[in-house]
Scaffold this motif. Structure first.
Motif, PDB file in Angstrom:
ATOM      1  N   ARG A 101      42.243  40.895  56.597  1.00 50.94           N
ATOM      2  CA  ARG A 101      41.118  41.359  55.788  1.00 50.94           C
ATOM      3  C   ARG A 101      41.591  41.812  54.407  1.00 50.94           C
ATOM      4  O   ARG A 101      40.959  41.496  53.391  1.00 50.94           O
ATOM      5  CB  ARG A 101      40.408  42.524  56.485  1.00 50.94           C
ATOM      6  N   LEU A 102      42.684  42.565  54.382  1.00 53.32           N
ATOM      7  CA  LEU A 102      43.202  43.063  53.111  1.00 53.32           C
ATOM      8  C   LEU A 102      43.662  41.919  52.212  1.00 53.32           C
ATOM      9  O   LEU A 102      43.422  41.936  50.996  1.00 53.32           O
ATOM     10  CB  LEU A 102      44.357  44.038  53.369  1.00 53.32           C
ATOM     11  N   ARG A 103      44.311  40.943  52.803  1.00 60.50           N
ATOM     12  CA  ARG A 103      44.773  39.800  52.009  1.00 60.50           C
ATOM     13  C   ARG A 103      43.596  39.057  51.401  1.00 60.50           C
ATOM     14  O   ARG A 103      43.630  38.660  50.222  1.00 60.50           O
ATOM     15  CB  ARG A 103      45.587  38.855  52.897  1.00 60.50           C
ATOM     16  N   TYR A 104      42.534  38.882  52.161  1.00 56.74           N
ATOM     17  CA  TYR A 104      41.363  38.176  51.646  1.00 56.74           C
ATOM     18  C   TYR A 104      40.658  39.000  50.573  1.00 56.74           C
ATOM     19  O   TYR A 104      40.206  38.469  49.549  1.00 56.74           O
ATOM     20  CB  TYR A 104      40.410  37.855  52.790  1.00 56.74           C
ATOM     21  N   ALA A 105      40.576  40.318  50.798  1.00 60.70           N
ATOM     22  CA  ALA A 105      39.960  41.189  49.796  1.00 60.70           C
ATOM     23  C   ALA A 105      40.743  41.145  48.484  1.00 60.70           C
ATOM     24  O   ALA A 105      40.154  41.134  47.398  1.00 60.70           O
ATOM     25  CB  ALA A 105      39.895  42.622  50.315  1.00 60.70           C
ATOM     26  N   ALA A 106      42.070  41.113  48.587  1.00 63.79           N
ATOM     27  CA  ALA A 106      42.897  41.031  47.383  1.00 63.79           C
ATOM     28  C   ALA A 106      42.655  39.724  46.651  1.00 63.79           C
ATOM     29  O   ALA A 106      42.602  39.686  45.411  1.00 63.79           O
ATOM     30  CB  ALA A 106      44.375  41.160  47.758  1.00 63.79           C
ATOM     31  N   ARG A 107      42.471  38.661  47.398  1.00 67.04           N
ATOM     32  CA  ARG A 107      42.191  37.362  46.772  1.00 67.04           C
ATOM     33  C   ARG A 107      40.856  37.400  46.038  1.00 67.04           C
ATOM     34  O   ARG A 107      40.745  36.907  44.906  1.00 67.04           O
ATOM     35  CB  ARG A 107      42.183  36.282  47.849  1.00 67.04           C
ATOM     36  N   ILE A 108      39.849  37.988  46.666  1.00 66.20           N
ATOM     37  CA  ILE A 108      38.530  38.074  46.027  1.00 66.20           C
ATOM     38  C   ILE A 108      38.599  38.957  44.784  1.00 66.20           C
ATOM     39  O   ILE A 108      37.998  38.640  43.750  1.00 66.20           O
ATOM     40  CB  ILE A 108      37.488  38.617  47.022  1.00 66.20           C
ATOM     41  N   ALA A 109      39.329  40.063  44.882  1.00 67.67           N
ATOM     42  CA  ALA A 109      39.468  40.948  43.735  1.00 67.67           C
ATOM     43  C   ALA A 109      40.146  40.233  42.575  1.00 67.67           C
ATOM     44  O   ALA A 109      39.770  40.422  41.403  1.00 67.67           O
ATOM     45  CB  ALA A 109      40.268  42.191  44.124  1.00 67.67           C
ATOM     46  N   ASP A 110      41.124  39.388  42.884  1.00 72.07           N
ATOM     47  CA  ASP A 110      41.804  38.630  41.839  1.00 72.07           C
ATOM     48  C   ASP A 110      40.855  37.625  41.189  1.00 72.07           C
ATOM     49  O   ASP A 110      40.920  37.388  39.981  1.00 72.07           O
ATOM     50  CB  ASP A 110      43.011  37.912  42.439  1.00 72.07           C
TER      51      ASP A 110
END
Length: 248
Positions: free
Chosen positions: A105-114
């Motif tokens: 979840r955190l990895r995907y959230a970081a991708r979206i934030a980027d």
């Protein structure tokens, strides 16, 4: 405790214990319990059945569509829901780490934030003396270089996630969000956040359903498939309970 006994393999163990207790006087009923326990345990442990159960939940909410970023009412924040912390981590000098599912979840959230530049709220309370939101915030920064703007650190349930995240984000007049959780959990999570008045763009991740053709080996029982079925049944029970308890 009760939840454990109502889900596999706890339910099957209860049925087998009842069969043993009733064996002397109610032989037919005992055999019925045995057949139900063994049959259901087998079915829930094979890939075609487990995939069907998780797939029914995972397909209810759409994947993230980047076209929402060009819409007039575009999202204003990303909300990431917690999913467990590993406290015994000798490989990390006992520094608490996110569970495998939470890391996804955190990895995907970081991708979206980027991709979007949107700020992140992490939502997760404390269990066993470890604050989940603090761990989430630290891992986002250390592993992905993403700074968390808000930490909601009191929630213990999905309903808490929605209610307490609303209290935090309302202070910044934010009501349009991208919601990140695993695909299996998204139907219930999206209902909760919409019930709290959020406009939700769903961003499900960590899909458990496999995309493949089945062969005879997929009819062999496997612990991993039983775990998938257990998670799916837990979410189905949660959806039913939230409909009864919160009318959502």
């Amino acid at each position: 405790m009760m939840k454990t006994l109502l889900l596999p393999p706890g339910l099957q163990i209860v049925l087998l214990i009842l069969a043993l207790i009733l064996w002397g006087r109610y032989r037919m009923l005992s055999w019925t319990f045995v057949l139900i326990a063994v049959g259901s345990l087998y079915l829930l442990s094979v890939r075609p059945v487990a995939d069907r159960l998780v797939g029914w939940l995972e397909m209810q909410q759409p994947t993230l569509d980047t076209r929402v970023f060009q819409q007039q009412a575009s999202p204003e924040a990303i909300v990431v829901l917690g999913s467990g912390i590993n406290g015994y981590t000798p490989d990390y000098d006992m520094l608490p780490q996110p569970s495998a599912l939470l890391f996804q979840r955190l990895r995907y959230a970081a991708r979206i934030a980027d991709q979007t530049g949107l700020p992140i709220l992490v939502s997760g309370g404390a269990a066993n003396g470890i604050n989940e939101s603090a761990v989430m915030s630290r891992v986002l920064l250390e592993d992905f270089g993403v700074t968390t703007r808000w930490q909601e650190n009191q929630s213990m349930t999905t309903m808490d996630n929605g209610r307490l995240s609303k209290a935090v984000l309302s202070q910044s007049n934010i009501s349009n969000i991208i919601l990140v959780t695993h695909a299996l959990h998204m139907p219930r999570a999206a209902k909760v956040f919409r019930h709290q008045g959020f406009k939700v763009v769903t961003a499900p991740t960590a899909y458990l359903r496999t995309v493949q053709k089945y062969d005879w080996r997929d009819c062999l029982p496997m612990a991993a498939e039983l775990r998938k079925s257990q998670l799916a049944l837990h979410e189905m029970a949660g959806l039913l309970w939230y409909r009864i308890r919160y009318e959502i």
